[in-house]
Design an enzyme around this catalytic site. Structure first.
Site, mmCIF file in Angstrom:
data_model
loop_
_atom_site.group_PDB
_atom_site.id
_atom_site.type_symbol
_atom_site.label_atom_id
_atom_site.label_comp_id
_atom_site.label_asym_id
_atom_site.label_seq_id
_atom_site.Cartn_x
_atom_site.Cartn_y
_atom_site.Cartn_z
ATOM 1 N N ASP A 144 9.986 74.314 29.236
ATOM 2 C CA ASP A 144 11.185 74.025 28.453
ATOM 3 C C ASP A 144 11.802 75.346 28.014
ATOM 4 O O ASP A 144 11.201 76.410 28.175
ATOM 5 C CB ASP A 144 10.881 73.098 27.276
ATOM 6 C CG ASP A 144 9.504 73.351 26.690
ATOM 7 O OD1 ASP A 144 8.969 74.465 26.888
ATOM 8 O OD2 ASP A 144 8.963 72.464 26.026
ATOM 9 N N GLU A 184 13.751 69.762 22.808
ATOM 10 C CA GLU A 184 13.718 69.335 21.401
ATOM 11 C C GLU A 184 14.784 68.274 21.120
ATOM 12 O O GLU A 184 14.760 67.627 20.092
ATOM 13 C CB GLU A 184 13.939 70.540 20.479
ATOM 14 C CG GLU A 184 12.887 71.650 20.612
ATOM 15 C CD GLU A 184 11.542 71.244 20.018
ATOM 16 O OE1 GLU A 184 11.446 70.171 19.410
ATOM 17 O OE2 GLU A 184 10.595 72.036 20.180
HETATM 18 ZN ZN LIG Z 1 8.864 71.156 19.511
HETATM 19 ZN ZN LIG Z 2 7.705 72.244 22.248
#
Ligand SMILES: [Zn+2]
Ligand SMILES: [Zn+2]
Length: 370
Positions: A69, A128
């Site tokens: 991510d 997120e």
């Molecule tokens: Zn997080």
């Molecule tokens: Zn994370």
């Protein structure tokens, strides 16, 4: 790539945290870094603020995907680092700077000696929120790569450096956000009979919702419903016309999520009748559970044998990860990387130990080569 180089990358990324789908500088940094590798067996694509790096393997028997991510959080950093966030009110407080650095470290090594299998690195935006995994899958981006399995890691502040952990089956929960607005009629505190008090409606909901897990869900299926925020009113002598609650739902089974959402919707119908108001419900970001495939989790454990890395069996947690959407489509697994920090994830003083960068690179490399 040595530890010093990894630390340099991590610190540079740490300084430029960006929120979901705004990872422009981060994407530019990654693309600039990849330019220096400049190898013809590496194919680079972008998708929104994400980056895909594809290695054509020497045999190409299997295609392995590794996902990192990219996004930070809306948190004001308080680490006191001299390489602290340069973006006011934003911070890499979930270790995604570590995740990206480890991916770049592995990419650099593979660029020096190409892998046998095809390997796809996915730099995924917006973990997120609002979630980048689901749109990547829905838009069919991965279909062209014919992925056999996919894996990912997440830093774990509670585990010491040098260790990793995972488990077959459930690792992270199904999660759903919860936002509810209550709209009624406000008025003078001394004339309650002329109002529809939304403080009462929201309070009633808050109490009722606590009965869902005790009475509506199967006791053998784990579930949590937490309201973390409640807002109503302006001053002491006005009855509020509006109220808002915000919360989150977590479950170990997809069907339990459905049960809870149905129960909430029924409760709100009841609240609307009893308190003569209107409610608006929004589930915000929803993440599917991270359910590790047994065979790949075991393969990972085996890949770490005869290494300096300690493998432990992890416990499942009611936290969420949008990596679950990849595992809904492809077999694979996620693991925790110990970074022995004093503060937890999403905390403004999160201080992961950078020596774990090397451990992460080693673990990912071993899996890819196993
Ligand atoms: Zn997080
Ligand atoms: Zn994370």
């Amino acid at each position: 790539m040595n530890l010093e180089q990894l630390i340099k990358i991590r610190r540079e990324l740490h300084q430029i945290p960006e929120l979901g789908f705004e990872e422009y500088k981060t994407q530019a940094y990654i693309l600039e870094f990849l330019k220096s590798l400049n190898k013809d067996f590496i194919q680079i694509d972008t998708w929104r603020t994400g980056v895909f790096v594809y290695f054509k393997g020497t045999t190409g028997n299997e295609t392995i995907a590794y996902r990192t991510d990219m996004d930070g959080l809306p948190i004001t950093e308080q680490t006191g680092y001299d390489f602290a966030s340069e973006h006011n009110g934003k911070m890499h407080a979930c270790g995604h700077d570590f995740h990206m650095t480890i991916a770049l470290g592995v990419i650099t090594e593979l660029a020096e000696s190409p892998p046998e299998n095809n390997v796809l690195f996915i730099f995924q935006p917006a973990e997120e929120g609002p979630g980048g995994a689901l749109p990547i899958i829905q838009e069919g981006i991965l279909a062209q790569y014919q992925v056999d399995y996919i894996f990912a890691l997440h830093i774990d502040p509670r585990q010491e450096v040098g260790s990793v952990s995972s488990k077959p089956g459930l690792l992270f929960a199904n999660t759903s956000e919860l936002f509810i607005d209550f709209n009624g009629t406000g008025g003078h505190a001394a004339y309650p009979h002329e109002t529809k008090d939304m403080m009462m409606a929201a309070s009633a909901f808050n109490l009722q919702v606590q009965q869902i897990v005790s009475r509506a869900t199967n006791p053998l299926e784990d579930a949590v419903v937490t309201l973390g925020k409640m807002e109503a009113g302006t001053v002491q002598n006005i009855i509020p016309e509006k109220a808002r609650v915000e919360g989150t739902i977590r479950t170990s089974q997809p069907q339990t999520m459905q049960t809870i959402q149905n129960a909430i919707e029924k409760m709100l119908e009841g609240i609307e009748i009893r308190y003569e108001c209107e409610t608006e419900l929004d589930y915000g970001s929803n993440y599917y559970m991270v359910n590790n495939t047994e065979v790949y989790t075991e393969k990972f454990e085996a890949a770490l044998q005869n290494s300096s890395i300690t493998y432990r069996k992890a416990n499942a947690a009611m936290t969420g990860e949008d990596f679950g959407y990849f595992l809904k489509e492809y077999p694979g697994f996620m693991f925790w990387l110990g970074v022995g920090a004093d503060y937890g994830l999403h905390q403004s003083k999160l201080n992961p130990d950078e020596r774990a960068l090397e451990i992460g690179v080693e673990a990912v490399k071993r899996m890819i080569k196993s």
